[in-house]
Design a protein around this motif. Sequence first.
Motif, PDB file in Angstrom:
ATOM      1  N   UNK A 179       0.806  -1.228   0.000  1.00  0.00           N
ATOM      2  CA  UNK A 179       0.000   0.000   0.000  1.00  0.00           C
ATOM      3  C   UNK A 179       0.838   1.277   0.000  1.00  0.00           C
ATOM      4  N   UNK A 180       2.155   1.145   0.167  1.00  0.00           N
ATOM      5  CA  UNK A 180       3.020   2.331   0.183  1.00  0.00           C
ATOM      6  C   UNK A 180       2.938   3.046  -1.166  1.00  0.00           C
ATOM      7  N   UNK A 210       2.053  -1.846  -4.955  1.00  0.00           N
ATOM      8  CA  UNK A 210       1.255  -2.874  -5.628  1.00  0.00           C
ATOM      9  C   UNK A 210       1.199  -2.625  -7.132  1.00  0.00           C
ATOM     10  N   UNK A 211       0.970  -1.380  -7.536  1.00  0.00           N
ATOM     11  CA  UNK A 211       0.959  -1.030  -8.956  1.00  0.00           C
ATOM     12  C   UNK A 211       2.295  -1.373  -9.600  1.00  0.00           C
ATOM     13  N   UNK A 444     -10.292  -8.103  -5.425  1.00  0.00           N
ATOM     14  CA  UNK A 444     -11.097  -6.902  -5.225  1.00  0.00           C
ATOM     15  C   UNK A 444     -10.391  -5.658  -5.715  1.00  0.00           C
ATOM     16  N   UNK A 445      -9.067  -5.758  -5.933  1.00  0.00           N
ATOM     17  CA  UNK A 445      -8.318  -4.574  -6.332  1.00  0.00           C
ATOM     18  C   UNK A 445      -8.331  -4.347  -7.837  1.00  0.00           C
TER      19      UNK A 445
END
Length: 491
Positions: A179-180, A210-211, A444-445
């Motif tokens: 999440x950073x 994450x991206x 879900x993301x």
Amino acid sequence: MTQLHTPKASRNQETGRLSFMSPVSPERVLFRSRGGGGGGTSLGMACTFPTVPAPKKTARRSLLVTAAVLSSLALAAPAVAAPGPSGSPPASPSGSPSATPPASMSTLGGARLGRPGTQVNLASGVPVLPKDVSARSWIVSDAETGDVLAAHNAHWRLAPASTLKMLFADTLLPKFPSTAEHKVAPSDLAGIGAGSSMVGIKEEETYTVHDLWLGVFLQSGNDAVHVLSAMNKGVENTVKEMNEHAEELQALDTHVVSPDGYDAEGQVSSAYDLTLIARSGLQKKDFREYSSTVSAKFPGETKKDKKGKSVREPFEIRNTNRLLSGDLDVPVYQGIAGVKNGNTTNAGATFTGVAERNGKVLLVTVMNPEKDGHNEVYKETARLFDWGFKAAGKVRPVGELVPPKSAAQGSDRPGANPSGEAGGSGDGGKAGTGSKPVASASAADGSSGIGTALGITGGVLALLAGGAFLINRRWPLPDLVRRRARPGDDD
């Protein structure tokens, strides 16, 4: 010295999806061009993913069967490209390739693995190896027990291309929370090689970790690698840590010069090492999830709409591993669950994949097929997977995958856990019952999980609490559980 990413040129960059899954329903997918100078891996047209029937069920072997390294028939086969043997300074991958592998290679994992040519124990009931495998180097191994079922020039030190990103991920994944967020500075994207594969990262835009990892695994984005390296105190520090981690894994054929796998003088690895690296990475939940994700939404560039409001529309990215995502001439491989493909001018096509059928989990690495066919690296990998699933439990191994140094030394320490995950069960302590994979819902993301590997169940694949290895240097993998998008699901 460029990385090739068009479907025709990218023989090896798109090979990795393990089929811990039932046959994939045909679906039409529009491949859209995204990313950088390599032109993407898009076809610009729709295609269907056919279903592959599972091979006949094979007998399971006990996890405790000792690998018998015995003399057997060495089948001569053509090989190519040639850094020096293990123990000598790595030769430049940009130099003229040799027609044959070095006469002396590392014997780590067994004497047979240091011999040139094909190594396999042929016996009654053992299926014959496929004849149409032209790769300079390859290896088929049991991901759970570490048995090497067959190999061809396993320790030949060759340019690895983007399969080296597996080592990059295994080294850096534990460092940053998913999440950073990070705002990209121009300096973060400095030094990216010409013709690199890119996911499409823009300066002054903010991305989550994450991206960035989706960009690394799905699009093999060198821009994502460089941004994560910048977050890790720079490329030089990242290369240093990758080399240290390779030594810890006993991937001693590997020398890192560029963290993204871009062609560089002296940068080498081997089919044996790439398999060790993949096996280590697959102990990590995030690694399994990213490497088996088929498609996801990636943040686009912030623009002004007609009303002058800033908007940032995402775009779809798809995994360039054709065994995972499929292609016109390569069906999705049943049971594929990762891991990483690569393709550069000097390395040719390279690929490491993991797949499961009938409770058996195999790792296959293929480096630089000589046959110049479209998607050849995936086709040869699929043939070796097919052979491995038929041969498992019948063929005597020719060697073994060695454990990491710390796991071998610390396996008797209380609480030792090689997975990099919390607790004995690895995934938040949520263990199932039995050894069969358990399918879960779509992410879900926004990422699509035709092959997303997520969890751990009990049974023979469960990690043993308090120990890193089974006897005889066995390192069980967690169950790789796929997450498949259903028709109509949003990405």
